[in-house]
Design a protein around this motif. Structure first.
Motif, PDB file in Angstrom:
ATOM      1  N   VAL A 195     -10.012   4.139 -12.822  1.00 49.45           N
ATOM      2  CA  VAL A 195      -9.967   3.677 -11.437  1.00 49.45           C
ATOM      3  C   VAL A 195     -10.879   4.555 -10.606  1.00 49.45           C
ATOM      4  N   ASN A 196     -11.463   3.968  -9.568  1.00 46.96           N
ATOM      5  CA  ASN A 196     -12.330   4.714  -8.669  1.00 46.96           C
ATOM      6  C   ASN A 196     -11.581   5.896  -8.075  1.00 46.96           C
ATOM      7  N   VAL A 197     -12.263   7.029  -7.956  1.00 44.87           N
ATOM      8  CA  VAL A 197     -11.602   8.246  -7.515  1.00 44.87           C
ATOM      9  C   VAL A 197     -11.107   8.133  -6.077  1.00 44.87           C
ATOM     10  N   ASN A 198     -11.801   7.384  -5.214  1.00 43.44           N
ATOM     11  CA  ASN A 198     -11.339   7.207  -3.835  1.00 43.44           C
ATOM     12  C   ASN A 198     -10.045   6.408  -3.788  1.00 43.44           C
ATOM     13  N   VAL A 199      -9.913   5.419  -4.666  1.00 41.04           N
ATOM     14  CA  VAL A 199      -8.674   4.645  -4.742  1.00 41.04           C
ATOM     15  C   VAL A 199      -7.529   5.532  -5.210  1.00 41.04           C
ATOM     16  N   VAL A 200      -7.812   6.396  -6.179  1.00 44.43           N
ATOM     17  CA  VAL A 200      -6.774   7.317  -6.681  1.00 44.43           C
ATOM     18  C   VAL A 200      -6.294   8.239  -5.568  1.00 44.43           C
ATOM     19  N   LYS A 201      -7.234   8.775  -4.784  1.00 48.32           N
ATOM     20  CA  LYS A 201      -6.853   9.670  -3.688  1.00 48.32           C
ATOM     21  C   LYS A 201      -5.972   8.953  -2.671  1.00 48.32           C
ATOM     22  N   GLN A 202      -6.342   7.724  -2.314  1.00 48.81           N
ATOM     23  CA  GLN A 202      -5.552   6.974  -1.334  1.00 48.81           C
ATOM     24  C   GLN A 202      -4.166   6.642  -1.883  1.00 48.81           C
ATOM     25  N   ARG A 203      -4.080   6.261  -3.157  1.00 44.53           N
ATOM     26  CA  ARG A 203      -2.784   5.947  -3.754  1.00 44.53           C
ATOM     27  C   ARG A 203      -1.893   7.184  -3.825  1.00 44.53           C
ATOM     28  N   LEU A 204      -2.484   8.343  -4.080  1.00 46.68           N
ATOM     29  CA  LEU A 204      -1.708   9.584  -4.092  1.00 46.68           C
ATOM     30  C   LEU A 204      -1.137   9.897  -2.714  1.00 46.68           C
ATOM     31  N   SER A 210       2.072   5.634 -13.106  1.00 48.31           N
ATOM     32  CA  SER A 210       2.296   4.189 -12.987  1.00 48.31           C
ATOM     33  C   SER A 210       2.054   3.715 -11.565  1.00 48.31           C
ATOM     34  N   TRP A 211       2.361   4.540 -10.560  1.00 46.56           N
ATOM     35  CA  TRP A 211       2.096   4.138  -9.177  1.00 46.56           C
ATOM     36  C   TRP A 211       0.594   4.104  -8.887  1.00 46.56           C
ATOM     37  N   VAL A 212      -0.133   5.140  -9.320  1.00 45.60           N
ATOM     38  CA  VAL A 212      -1.565   5.206  -9.016  1.00 45.60           C
ATOM     39  C   VAL A 212      -2.321   4.081  -9.710  1.00 45.60           C
ATOM     40  N   PHE A 213      -2.013   3.818 -10.981  1.00 41.00           N
ATOM     41  CA  PHE A 213      -2.742   2.800 -11.734  1.00 41.00           C
ATOM     42  C   PHE A 213      -2.096   1.418 -11.630  1.00 41.00           C
ATOM     43  N   GLU A 214      -1.019   1.282 -10.812  1.00 39.61           N
ATOM     44  CA  GLU A 214      -0.365  -0.008 -10.555  1.00 39.61           C
ATOM     45  C   GLU A 214       0.016  -0.706 -11.859  1.00 39.61           C
ATOM     46  N   ILE A 215       0.760   0.024 -12.687  1.00 37.57           N
ATOM     47  CA  ILE A 215       1.221  -0.519 -13.949  1.00 37.57           C
ATOM     48  C   ILE A 215       2.658  -0.081 -14.148  1.00 37.57           C
ATOM     49  N   LYS A 251       0.808  -1.214   0.000  1.00 36.83           N
ATOM     50  CA  LYS A 251       0.000   0.000   0.000  1.00 36.83           C
ATOM     51  C   LYS A 251       0.842   1.264   0.000  1.00 36.83           C
ATOM     52  N   GLY A 252       2.105   1.169   0.325  1.00 40.17           N
ATOM     53  CA  GLY A 252       2.980   2.333   0.376  1.00 40.17           C
ATOM     54  C   GLY A 252       4.123   2.213  -0.617  1.00 40.17           C
ATOM     55  N   ASP A 253       4.689   3.342  -0.999  1.00 46.38           N
ATOM     56  CA  ASP A 253       5.793   3.392  -1.962  1.00 46.38           C
ATOM     57  C   ASP A 253       7.116   3.388  -1.197  1.00 46.38           C
ATOM     58  N   GLU A 254       7.989   2.454  -1.528  1.00 45.95           N
ATOM     59  CA  GLU A 254       9.292   2.360  -0.873  1.00 45.95           C
ATOM     60  C   GLU A 254      10.157   3.574  -1.156  1.00 45.95           C
ATOM     61  N   ALA A 255       9.889   4.263  -2.253  1.00 42.89           N
ATOM     62  CA  ALA A 255      10.702   5.437  -2.610  1.00 42.89           C
ATOM     63  C   ALA A 255      10.599   6.547  -1.571  1.00 42.89           C
ATOM     64  N   ILE A 256       9.525   6.568  -0.758  1.00 43.26           N
ATOM     65  CA  ILE A 256       9.386   7.585   0.288  1.00 43.26           C
ATOM     66  C   ILE A 256      10.517   7.456   1.291  1.00 43.26           C
TER      67      ILE A 256
END
Length: 727
Positions: free
Chosen positions: A705-714, A687-692, A542-547
């Motif tokens: 993609v659902n807008v709530n999923v996009v917000k959480q991925r951002l 690519s991170w938001v759309f998991e591609i 659920k989180g990006d290692e780059a952080i």
């Protein structure tokens, strides 16, 4: 009959001006009403100009039947109108009063031309655009007149229509070009304002330096003036000494000459005496007996000479008894000069020592005051302090017993021990509801490899400290593992977890057991510890290692920047608060004054340097064995996280009321908020938001993609503003 007289027109008889005005006036209102509204755009690509009905020009007349217009024969005997419509050099119809210009009356024009000119004149006057200048209303009026002309001349209609279409197409193209260049103009204005702000900021930064340089220049000028005055004084002394030396040298020359003359006189007297004695001897030899008279005269003369010589000798002794040689004088002069230089040096050293002594006295006075203050505080705390609790009693209620409690509580303060005890109690209560075993998730391929197991797994009830230490070791091992890869890509955290546990534990049972226990402890302490929370999100995808790596790079760059600022000041290992503030403003130009002051305040709290002027900045870039940082770096990360959330909120505002977002919609929203973002960073975000994978973005288009999923991925991704924030 000539060709000019054979023109056939379907011209109705001209009605009275009153009737013409009654019909045309409402039509003008209908045609030009709302020219600037949203449904009518003059000059745009989609504009369509319909030819008004013929009744507008020829009201209440039958236009189907034609009449023969024999021009100019019809104009015989008619009065010529004094006002006409002419064609100017700019190819526009202009109302011209020929009588006012003093031109003679010409042969009247054809009726159709007169009607067109009259219609155009009334249109321009009704719209209030008689002045010859660029105007959309004038263009529309001329366009309608040209439409009448095209419709009437059937023979020339194709070529006139083609000419009109070319003009309309070119006008539409130019309007479109203007519309496309408007955003570039706005962007140019924005970039110009940003450049002006940067120039003002650079000038503000250089203002203090210029002031210091001016002061230093003034001080040097003053010093030069003092040295010039000193040089003039020394030159005056040298000249005076030269004059005195010349006078002394003249006296010495005179005495030397006088001495030489005296020696010469003495030698002459000696020679005369010898000559006299030799003469006397010769005379005595010639005579048998000396002459007593001559001897008496010689004796008298000798006594006078001896008396005169004695007087001159006494005079020389009296005059030159105190005179010294020149070499002795020069030696004494050099010695005096050296002594004066030593005296000046000693006087300067004395002034410096006196200043240092005064400074030490001030420091001693401040130290004595601080000592007295600390003594008073110590006495106050000693009177108001309460007895320390017996923390050893907590060992009976903590998992692992007294030995483990002593290990985890060593070197901690009372507040830290309270927090530790609360965490241990919460951890023991939340750990799988006190269950002794975990249920395996199965051996399906969707289950991470380090969790593939069927059956029960022992619950070790890992504490927060053990979890933090294990996570820190995992980050370190993963960095080494990723550095060894040749493709430059990072290993997924759930795949690397099995590799890491396999390296530490040979038995498969231990690998599974530690994997389940680490996952459980991360779930329990994710909210209490941000480091554990970040690792847990990365582990479950659920989180990006780059952080994590971005935070480490930012801290390393900040330490390097502060070290460079320290090197410019002498590389003392410390920075004054003013230099520290300037360094932070240079490294974080986007932060305002309040945020910079907050960072300085946290640094003072961490270093306990509230009343000190210098900061040992390197001590702020350290962490404990659990990976926890001090107040300064914690505040740095907090401000970075707040900036990221603000950036994400600005992106979310461009989503509107949509329930799903496509790649292009998200790309447009990010580009609008951050216009200067580069293509690589934008593709990474998408690519991170759309998991591609980023390489597949150009080959295939992901589904919305659902807008709530996009917000959480951002919020969970490595999403940060690339360019400067628009002001």
């Amino acid at each position: 009959m000539s060709s000019e007289k054979m023109i056939v027109r379907r011209l109705p008889p001209i009605d009275s001006p009153t009737n013409m005005k009654k019909e045309i006036t409402p039509r003008i209102t209908d045609r030009y009403e709302g020219l600037t509204g949203p449904k009518y755009k003059i000059g745009s690509v989609n504009a369509h100009y319909n030819l008004p009905p013929p009744k507008v020009l020829k009201p209440f007349i039958d236009t189907n039947a034609g009449t023969l217009d024999t021009w100019p024969a019809h104009a015989s005997g008619q009065a010529v109108s004094q006002t006409s419509v002419g064609l100017s050099r700019s190819k526009e119809l202009v109302i011209v009063d020929e009588e006012a210009q003093g031109k003679p009356q010409l042969i009247p024009k054809p009726k159709f031309l007169e009607m067109l000119e009259s219609f155009l004149k009334k249109e321009l006057r009704s719209l209030g655009v008689t002045a010859v200048e660029p105007n959309e209303l004038r263009l529309q009026a001329h366009r309608e007149v040209f439409e009448y002309l095209v419709e009437d001349f059937k023979t020339y209609k194709p070529i006139l229509s083609a000419i009109k279409n070319e003009y309309e197409m070119m006008i539409a193209y130019q309007s479109e070009q203007i519309r496309q260049l408007e955003p570039l103009k706005q962007m140019l204005v924005t970039v110009s304002e940003q450049c002006d702000q940067k120039i003002v900021q650079i000038r503000e930064e250089e203002k203090q330096e210029m002031t210091d340089l001016k002061k230093e220049n003034q001080r040097l000028y003053t010093r030069i003036e003092e040295m010039k005055n000193q040089e003039v004084s020394l030159q005056t002394q040298v000249e005076r000494l030269q004059e005195e030396l010349a006078a002394e040298y003249l006296k010495y020359r005179d005495e030397c000459d006088a001495r030489k003359l005296l020696v010469s006189d003495i030698n002459d007297l000696r020679y005369q005496q010898e000559d006299f004695l030799m003469g006397k001897q010769q005379q005595s030899e010639e005579k048998d007996e000396d002459d007593p008279v001559m001897l008496k005269i010689a004796l008298k003369q000798a006594r006078e000479d001896e008396k005169e010589a004695t007087a001159r000798l006494n005079e020389m002794t009296a005059n030159y008894g105190d005179v010294i040689p020149r070499r002795d004088y020069e030696a004494l002069e050099n010695q005096t000069k050296n002594l004066n230089e030593k005296y000046s040096t000693s006087l300067g050293d004395f002034d410096k020592l006196k200043a240092e002594h005064d400074a030490l006295l001030d420091v001693h006075k401040q130290v004595v005051e601080q000592r007295d203050q600390f003594y008073i505080e110590c006495e106050t705390l000693r009177r108001t302090a309460t007895p320390r609790p017996e923390w050893e009693k907590a060992g009976d209620h903590v998992t692992g017993g007294l030995a483990r409690w002593q290990e985890i509580s060593e070197g901690k303060t009372s507040n830290e021990l309270v927090d530790l005890l609360i965490e241990e109690v919460q951890g023991a209560g939340d750990s799988a509801s006190g269950a002794e075993y975990f249920d395996g998730q199965g051996v399906d391929e969707n289950v991470p490899k380090y969790l593939r197991f069927e059956g029960q797994v022992r619950n070790r009830r890992l504490g927060k400290r053990d979890t933090a230490l294990l996570i820190r070791d995992i980050w370190r091992e993963k960095a080494s593992h990723d550095a060894e890869k040749t493709d430059g890509k990072r290993e997924k955290m759930d795949d690397f977890m099995y590799i890491y546990l396999q390296r530490r534990f040979a038995l498969e049972q231990m690998i599974i057991e530690w994997g389940y226990n680490l996952l459980d402890s991360c779930e329990r302490f994710a909210e209490a510890d941000p480091n554990i929370g970040l690792f847990y999100k990365v582990l479950v995808g659920k989180g990006d290692e780059a952080i994590f790596h971005r935070d480490l790079r930012n801290m390393a760059k900040l330490l390097k920047h502060l070290t460079q600022a320290d090197a410019d000041k002498g590389n003392t290992g410390t920075l004054t608060k003013e230099d520290f503030k300037i360094a932070l403003q240079q490294y974080y130009p986007e932060k305002d004054e309040e945020k910079i002051n907050k960072l300085i305040e946290q640094a003072e709290i961490e270093l306990e340097a509230k009343d000190e002027e210098v900061l040992e900045y390197r001590n702020m870039f350290m962490e404990d064995d659990e990976g926890n940082m001090g107040e300064f770096l914690t505040e740095v990360k907090k401000q970075g996280k707040d900036a990221k959330l603000e950036y994400v909120e600005e992106i979310k505002e461009h989503f509107g009321e949509a329930t799903e977002l496509s790649v292009e919609e998200l790309r447009k929203a990010i580009s609008t908020v951050d216009p200067t973002i580069d293509a690589t960073s934008l593709d990474n975000y998408i690519s991170w938001v759309f998991e591609i994978e980023k390489e597949k973005l150009s080959q295939e288009t992901p589904a919305p993609v659902n807008v709530n999923v996009v917000k959480q991925r951002l919020r969970d991704g490595n999403i940060f503003r690339v360019g400067a924030k628009a002001t």
